[in-house]
Enzyme design. Structure first.
Site, short mmCIF file in Angstrom:
data_model
loop_
_atom_site.label_atom_id
_atom_site.label_comp_id
_atom_site.label_asym_id
_atom_site.label_seq_id
_atom_site.Cartn_x
_atom_site.Cartn_y
_atom_site.Cartn_z
N ASP A 277 0.98 -1.38 -0.43
CA ASP A 277 -0.50 -0.18 0.07
C ASP A 277 1.57 1.61 -0.14
OD1 ASP A 277 -1.83 -1.72 0.27
OD2 ASP A 277 -3.46 -1.25 1.61
N LYS B 130 -6.79 3.52 -2.77
CA LYS B 130 -7.30 3.22 -1.98
C LYS B 130 -7.59 4.99 -1.25
CE LYS B 130 -5.57 2.82 2.63
NZ LYS B 130 -4.03 1.73 3.50
N LYS C 188 -9.73 0.03 -2.58
CA LYS C 188 -10.10 -0.20 -0.86
C LYS C 188 -10.17 1.11 -0.31
CE LYS C 188 -6.58 -1.56 2.66
NZ LYS C 188 -5.15 -1.80 2.83
#
Lengths: 254, 254
Positions: free
Chosen positions: B129, B191, B220
């Site tokens: 991430d 995300k 996400k």
């Protein structure tokens, strides 16, 4: 040499410091008086002119550099992506570039902190503000914490290294332990806070940190220093560097 | 190939998306109904069980791993310093390890993000991430933003890469631009948030991001997802992964 002995050393230092603190309450007043006589230019030299917001743009970073030159701040303190730009802008100006490392969580690996410091120095940083590994400190893995700092210090030479403790996450015993480790690792400053956690510098923390590290090391107060009175309070408590984004406002109040 | 064209592409995509959004209001309801039938085990598979506080200790990380196995979460999401430990703990369990990169400011250099991703993958991370460079995005240096992501994606293979936009710092146009760049750079997910800035995921942002990236990519939602109702709202809006530290509470409510 270090491993399990470190915990003993830290406990020893901690007791010594608390003893010192309970005895020593008067020695700071002469220092305080002297600090009150600071000129604007002298005050500016205490300040790392700081812009670490992730949404800071190139235009804002250039503005930061111009202000640092105009007021004569000690450094500009920026994220690694801006170090090269600032070094180019500030070459020959007397204002240094300070890069944060492992910032603001301090939870990257030692290898990464070393790599990040190496590149910051090669991009022109002469000061490195690294974040201690707080989780490892709380877990009493003092050997890890020591090596994490030591390797960054070795890598960064001749740059100064300031080690951020993130004091709002530590109790007094942990703050003392951290200062003792930082000093033993050969860093040049202890620094209170990233400014990205729940609280910043306090007078009590700066006082404690100065007591632990003595006069041979620097103490940087950072986080929440938004005006002249707070800045002066931190200097009186023993800070010889301040990290703030309110630098211009602070020196203009002098 | 890319440089100045990117701005044109982004503007084009932006207009297309806004048109789509104004036309398309009904297609999501069938998806929503289906999502409501999730079992606890299915819901757990949406969740990156997350612990990113800088003061997280080894004991807490081990607890995180045990919970992830017990409830069957998709991953544990941790800082780089804990990736190796988690990989060792979770080997063969079906729970993957997700490492954050350039976290949470996204303002380290591309070289550093690449190096950090490389080491996380070598420590066993199968999901990465990373945080977008927000300052460069706001400064419309789309080419920089693209390369920053692209190089991490290339380095991290075969790991999945999720790119954190930090939506609370972006306006809608910037969110769309970011999604378009992330998709073009070949990342696997967009995300919403780090959870370390002023706001986290919103239903509106997840909806917008899903519209831009289409069905071939993941979305996400992370930041502020602290209960079952919020989790379900994010899934209904189009999220196929959730980042949260309240994972156990959320699945127990199912």
């Amino acid at each position: 040499m270090l491993d399990q002995k470190m915990e003993i050393i830290v406990e020893h230092v901690y007791k010594e410091i608390l003893n010192q603190l309970s005895r020593q309450n008067n020695s700071q007043h002469t220092v305080s008086q002297e600090k009150e006589a600071l000129t604007r230019a002298q005050l500016a030299k205490y300040i790392d002119h700081t812009l670490l917001r992730p949404d800071a743009t190139e235009a804002e970073i250039l503005q930061l550099c111009r202000e640092a030159q105009e007021y004569g701040f000690a450094t500009v303190c920026v994220n690694p992506i801006w170090v090269k730009l600032c070094s180019d802008q500030l070459a020959g100006s007397g204002v240094q570039v300070c890069s944060v490392i492992g910032f603001p969580l301090g939870a990257s690996t030692t290898c990464l902190k070393v790599e990040e410091a190496k590149r910051a120095v090669s991009d022109g940083a002469l000061e490195i503000d690294m974040v201690i590994n707080v989780g490892k400190l709380l877990g009493k893995d003092f050997s890890f914490v020591y090596n994490d700092i030591r390797r960054v210090v070795e890598t960064s030479e001749p740059a100064l290294v300031k080690v951020i403790l993130e004091t709002c996450l530590l109790n007094d015993e942990q703050k003392v332990a951290a200062c003792a480790i930082v000093k033993k690792a050969g860093a040049h400053f202890v620094k209170t806070s990233t400014g990205f956690n729940r609280a910043g510098a306090t007078v009590a923390d700066v006082t404690l940190m100065r007591q632990v590290v003595g006069q041979e090391m620097g103490v940087k107060a950072a986080g929440g220093i938004r005006n002249y009175d707070t800045a002066v309070a931190m200097i009186r408590a023993g800070a010889d560097r301040l990290g703030t984004s309110s630098s211009v406002e602070i020196v203009k109040a002098r």
